[in-house]
Design an enzyme around this catalytic site. Structure first.
Site, short mmCIF file in Angstrom:
data_model
loop_
_atom_site.label_atom_id
_atom_site.label_comp_id
_atom_site.label_asym_id
_atom_site.label_seq_id
_atom_site.Cartn_x
_atom_site.Cartn_y
_atom_site.Cartn_z
N THR A 57 0.82 -1.22 0.00
CA THR A 57 0.00 0.00 0.00
C THR A 57 0.85 1.26 0.00
OG1 THR A 57 -1.30 -1.26 1.60
CG2 THR A 57 -2.08 0.96 1.06
N VAL A 58 1.76 1.38 0.98
CA VAL A 58 2.47 2.66 1.11
C VAL A 58 3.42 2.88 -0.07
CG1 VAL A 58 2.24 2.57 3.64
CG2 VAL A 58 4.40 1.91 2.59
N HIS A 108 -8.55 0.01 2.75
CA HIS A 108 -8.44 -1.45 2.90
C HIS A 108 -9.82 -2.08 2.86
CE1 HIS A 108 -4.22 -1.30 3.69
NE2 HIS A 108 -4.28 -0.86 4.92
N THR A 228 12.38 3.43 -5.02
CA THR A 228 13.09 2.18 -4.76
C THR A 228 13.07 1.95 -3.25
OG1 THR A 228 15.19 3.29 -4.50
CG2 THR A 228 14.66 2.48 -6.72
N GLY A 259 11.02 -5.91 1.94
CA GLY A 259 10.75 -5.42 0.58
C GLY A 259 11.12 -6.40 -0.50
P1 A3P Z 1 7.70 -6.56 4.09
O1 A3P Z 1 7.19 -6.48 5.50
O2 A3P Z 1 7.56 -7.94 3.50
O3 A3P Z 1 9.06 -6.01 3.92
P2 A3P Z 1 1.77 -2.11 3.20
O4 A3P Z 1 2.25 -0.80 2.74
O5 A3P Z 1 0.58 -2.61 2.43
O6 A3P Z 1 1.59 -2.14 4.67
O7 A3P Z 1 2.89 -3.18 2.84
C1 A3P Z 1 4.12 -3.17 3.51
C2 A3P Z 1 5.09 -4.05 2.74
O8 A3P Z 1 5.50 -3.36 1.55
C3 A3P Z 1 6.34 -4.32 3.55
O9 A3P Z 1 6.74 -5.65 3.19
C4 A3P Z 1 7.29 -3.26 3.01
O10 A3P Z 1 8.65 -3.56 3.21
C5 A3P Z 1 6.92 -3.28 1.53
N1 A3P Z 1 7.36 -2.05 0.85
C6 A3P Z 1 7.06 -0.77 1.16
N2 A3P Z 1 7.71 0.08 0.34
C7 A3P Z 1 8.44 -0.68 -0.52
C8 A3P Z 1 9.32 -0.40 -1.60
N3 A3P Z 1 9.61 0.85 -1.95
N4 A3P Z 1 9.88 -1.44 -2.26
C9 A3P Z 1 9.61 -2.72 -1.91
N5 A3P Z 1 8.78 -3.06 -0.89
C10 A3P Z 1 8.20 -2.05 -0.20
#
Ligand code: A3P
Length: 312
Positions: A57-58, A108, A228, A259
């Protein structure tokens, strides 16, 4: 979890109409507000990013806010949380109706709880999926550092919670099924976390096209560079380090954690993974969805000319 009525799930969560929400007194997170969203007035220029928690999401939120940066130059220093708030997480005393257009929202929510006006197909919905084993592991860590969440002791407990939907967002199986089966009602772009890992630039390009932004190659390059993993981790407008310590224990973890694809292999035992696979097969067998479960699969896809993350 198909119950319709309000019910507390422990002290930190409540369920309503099949969705699970955090108990959050500072926000209008109550049954009246959730009901009112059905009639939330939609503008053609609205953009909604919808995900099950921990699906990326973020990350997608950051990309979308950057695509719209020129529309709101005066907001360039605001956090992505301010620029693209959660529809269902409205601060008490605030309203979204007066937000300047184009309004950007995250959510969500399950499909059946989203504003019905979206089904007129003019506003845009972006739905991001991720392989559910990585979601489960990501949520396990997330629940450790979010002070307002019950954190499972071990992965067996996390699996139980995942299967019965006792987590923010509720039941992953229902969430994905609802959006997938009803996609024809929306002007919707389906993306996956794994596609973003595989080819971030092409995802940014697809997003730009979908939301109607014609950007130069240099502008696309600049967005790709900013989002990234390593750069976003340092971006204090987008990395959620700004969350207040009342809700977030920074010593226990971060939003941007690993990530990658396939981190579940470092956490689940073979028996736990098999248990997951069995439930997954049972509950997803009639949906033509496929996921990338491990980073090595991307290398195979690349060498064989690529394949869709979604079945035909
Ligand atoms: P992990 O906990 O597996 O590292 P959300 O935003 O839906 O809460 O999801 C969070 C997940 O997205 C986390 O996964 C986070 O590390 C990953 N994430 C956020 N920004 C990222 C990016 N720029 N590149 C890759 N993964 C990213």
């Amino acid at each position: 979890m198909a119950q319709q009525e309000y019910k507390l799930l422990g002290e930190q969560l409540f369920t309503y109409k099949g969705q699970v929400f955090p108990v959050a007194d500072a926000y209008e997170l109550n049954t009246e507000y959730i009901d009112s969203l059905e009639h939330f007035e939609i503008k053609d220029s609205d953009v909604f990013l919808v995900t099950f928690p921990k699906s990326g999401t973020v990350w997608t939120q950051r990309i979308i806010t950057l695509l719209f940066e020129d529309d709101f130059p005066e907001e360039a220093n605001q956090t992505t949380f301010m620029r693209m708030p959660w529809l269902e997480v409205l601060e008490k005393g605030k309203t979204y109706t007066e937000r300047p257009s184009p309004r950007l929202f995250c959510s969500h929510l399950h499909q059946q709880l989203m504003p019905k006006g979206l089904q007129k197909k003019r506003a845009k919905v972006i739905y991001v999926t991720r392989n559910p084993k990585d979601i489960l592991v990501s949520y396990f860590h997330f629940s450790k550092f979010m002070k307002n969440l019950d954190s499972p002791e071990h992965y067996d407990e996390m699996l139980d919670k995942f299967f019965c939907g006792w987590m923010i967002g509720g039941c992953w199986f229902d969430h994905v099924r609802g959006w997938y089966n009803n996609q024809d009602k929306y002007n919707i772009l389906f993306l996956s976390y794994e596609e973003m890992i595989k080819d971030l630039r092409s995802v940014v390009e697809r997003l730009a096209e979908f939301v109607g932004k014609s950007l130069s190659d240099a502008a696309i390059d600049s967005i790709v560079e900013k989002v990234t993993f390593n750069n976003m981790k340092k971006d204090d407008k987008a990395n959620y380090d700004f969350l207040h310590e009342i809700v977030n224990d920074k010593k226990k973890g971060k939003f941007l954690r690993k990530g990658t694809i396939g981190d579940w292999k470092n956490s689940l035992t073979v028996a736990q993974s098999d248990r997951f696979d069995q439930v997954y097969q049972e509950r997803m067998k009639d949906l033509p969805l496929t996921f990338v479960w491990d980073i090595t699969e991307l290398l195979i896809q690349t060498h064989s000319g690529g394949s869709s993350l979604y079945g035909s």
